[in-house]
Motif scaffolding. Structure first.
Motif, PDB file in Angstrom:
ATOM      1  N   MET A  58       2.262   1.773  -3.410  1.00 47.17           N
ATOM      2  CA  MET A  58       1.225   2.334  -4.280  1.00 47.17           C
ATOM      3  C   MET A  58       1.084   3.838  -4.029  1.00 47.17           C
ATOM      4  O   MET A  58       0.852   4.601  -4.974  1.00 47.17           O
ATOM      5  N   LYS A 112      -0.359   5.934  -7.118  1.00 47.90           N
ATOM      6  CA  LYS A 112      -1.620   5.212  -7.370  1.00 47.90           C
ATOM      7  C   LYS A 112      -2.702   5.615  -6.376  1.00 47.90           C
ATOM      8  O   LYS A 112      -3.881   5.614  -6.701  1.00 47.90           O
ATOM      9  N   ILE A 113      -2.287   5.902  -5.135  1.00 49.04           N
ATOM     10  CA  ILE A 113      -3.209   6.392  -4.117  1.00 49.04           C
ATOM     11  C   ILE A 113      -2.579   7.628  -3.478  1.00 49.04           C
ATOM     12  O   ILE A 113      -1.358   7.801  -3.527  1.00 49.04           O
ATOM     13  N   SER A 114      -3.422   8.450  -2.895  1.00 48.73           N
ATOM     14  CA  SER A 114      -2.918   9.670  -2.257  1.00 48.73           C
ATOM     15  C   SER A 114      -2.464   9.374  -0.830  1.00 48.73           C
ATOM     16  O   SER A 114      -2.799   8.334  -0.255  1.00 48.73           O
ATOM     17  N   ILE A 143      -7.799  -0.261  -8.406  1.00 48.58           N
ATOM     18  CA  ILE A 143      -6.716  -0.063  -7.438  1.00 48.58           C
ATOM     19  C   ILE A 143      -6.636  -1.255  -6.486  1.00 48.58           C
ATOM     20  O   ILE A 143      -5.549  -1.785  -6.212  1.00 48.58           O
ATOM     21  N   ARG A 197     -13.220   9.220  -6.634  1.00 51.03           N
ATOM     22  CA  ARG A 197     -12.892   8.145  -7.584  1.00 51.03           C
ATOM     23  C   ARG A 197     -14.166   7.398  -7.964  1.00 51.03           C
ATOM     24  O   ARG A 197     -15.048   7.189  -7.135  1.00 51.03           O
ATOM     25  N   THR A 216      -0.631  -7.778  -6.651  1.00 48.26           N
ATOM     26  CA  THR A 216       0.744  -7.645  -6.156  1.00 48.26           C
ATOM     27  C   THR A 216       0.969  -8.538  -4.939  1.00 48.26           C
ATOM     28  O   THR A 216       2.009  -9.206  -4.834  1.00 48.26           O
ATOM     29  N   GLU A 240      -5.259  -4.283  -8.187  1.00 50.33           N
ATOM     30  CA  GLU A 240      -3.801  -4.181  -8.329  1.00 50.33           C
ATOM     31  C   GLU A 240      -3.111  -4.541  -7.011  1.00 50.33           C
ATOM     32  O   GLU A 240      -2.096  -5.248  -7.000  1.00 50.33           O
ATOM     33  N   GLY A 298       4.119   5.532  -5.542  1.00 49.01           N
ATOM     34  CA  GLY A 298       4.014   5.477  -7.005  1.00 49.01           C
ATOM     35  C   GLY A 298       2.881   6.326  -7.563  1.00 49.01           C
ATOM     36  O   GLY A 298       2.669   6.349  -8.782  1.00 49.01           O
ATOM     37  N   GLU A 341     -12.644   2.731 -10.780  1.00 47.72           N
ATOM     38  CA  GLU A 341     -11.270   3.108 -10.443  1.00 47.72           C
ATOM     39  C   GLU A 341     -10.873   2.523  -9.095  1.00 47.72           C
ATOM     40  O   GLU A 341      -9.752   2.018  -8.919  1.00 47.72           O
ATOM     41  N   TRP A 375       0.834  -1.203   0.000  1.00 47.08           N
ATOM     42  CA  TRP A 375       0.000   0.000   0.000  1.00 47.08           C
ATOM     43  C   TRP A 375       0.873   1.259   0.000  1.00 47.08           C
ATOM     44  O   TRP A 375       0.561   2.237  -0.683  1.00 47.08           O
TER      45      TRP A 375
END
Length: 146
Positions: A12, A17-19, A113, A105, A120, A116, A15, A109, A9
């Motif tokens: 992510m 992908k999430i805030s 997430i 979102r 992973t 994903e 990267g 979406e 997490w």
């Protein structure tokens, strides 16, 4: 398992992908009781448990080994092990990740997430199956009513 959840997490978040706010909003509402915590209401004469006539005769704990890890030792199929273990983890954790994602979102979406994340996780478990298992410690309480 929670350390692996945190690692993935966090990756992510780093990267993009999430805030950071979504990362912070991800909270597991869990509390594992100790034997003393289980026994406590039975030792308080004013508790609703005692007032209801319930009496604790015995509490014991037992480790229940992870069924997926035990099966893996016999079939040695990394993908099967990862799918089973991650599937059972997902049953109690998926809502935590979904609910942490911002309402701006779309549902699609959010699901992408979360998919994903679990993809992973499944990959990590499959790559190092000996490192993963989910043994349970069950508490068994023998309670009578007077």
């Amino acid at each position: 398992m929670h350390s692996t959840f945190l690692k993935i997490w966090s990756e992510m978040m780093r990267g993009g992908k999430i805030s950071e706010a979504e990362w912070t909003a991800t909270t597991f509402p869990m509390h594992y009781r100790t034997v003393k915590e289980i026994e406590a209401p039975f030792h308080n004469a004013d508790s609703s448990v005692v007032q209801a006539g319930l009496r604790l005769k015995e509490v014991s704990t037992k480790v229940v080994p992870c069924i997926y890890a035990e099966e893996f030792r016999s079939h040695n199929d990394k993908e099967k092990f990862a799918a089973g273990l991650v599937g059972t983890m997902r049953t109690w954790s998926e809502h935590v990740f979904l609910s942490a994602l911002d309402d701006s979102r779309s549902p699609a979406e959010k699901w992408a997430i979360v998919e994903e994340f679990y993809s992973t996780l499944k990959e990590e478990v499959g790559n190092d199956p000996q490192h993963f298992a989910m043994d349970y410690v069950h508490a068994y309480a023998w309670i009578t009513k007077e």
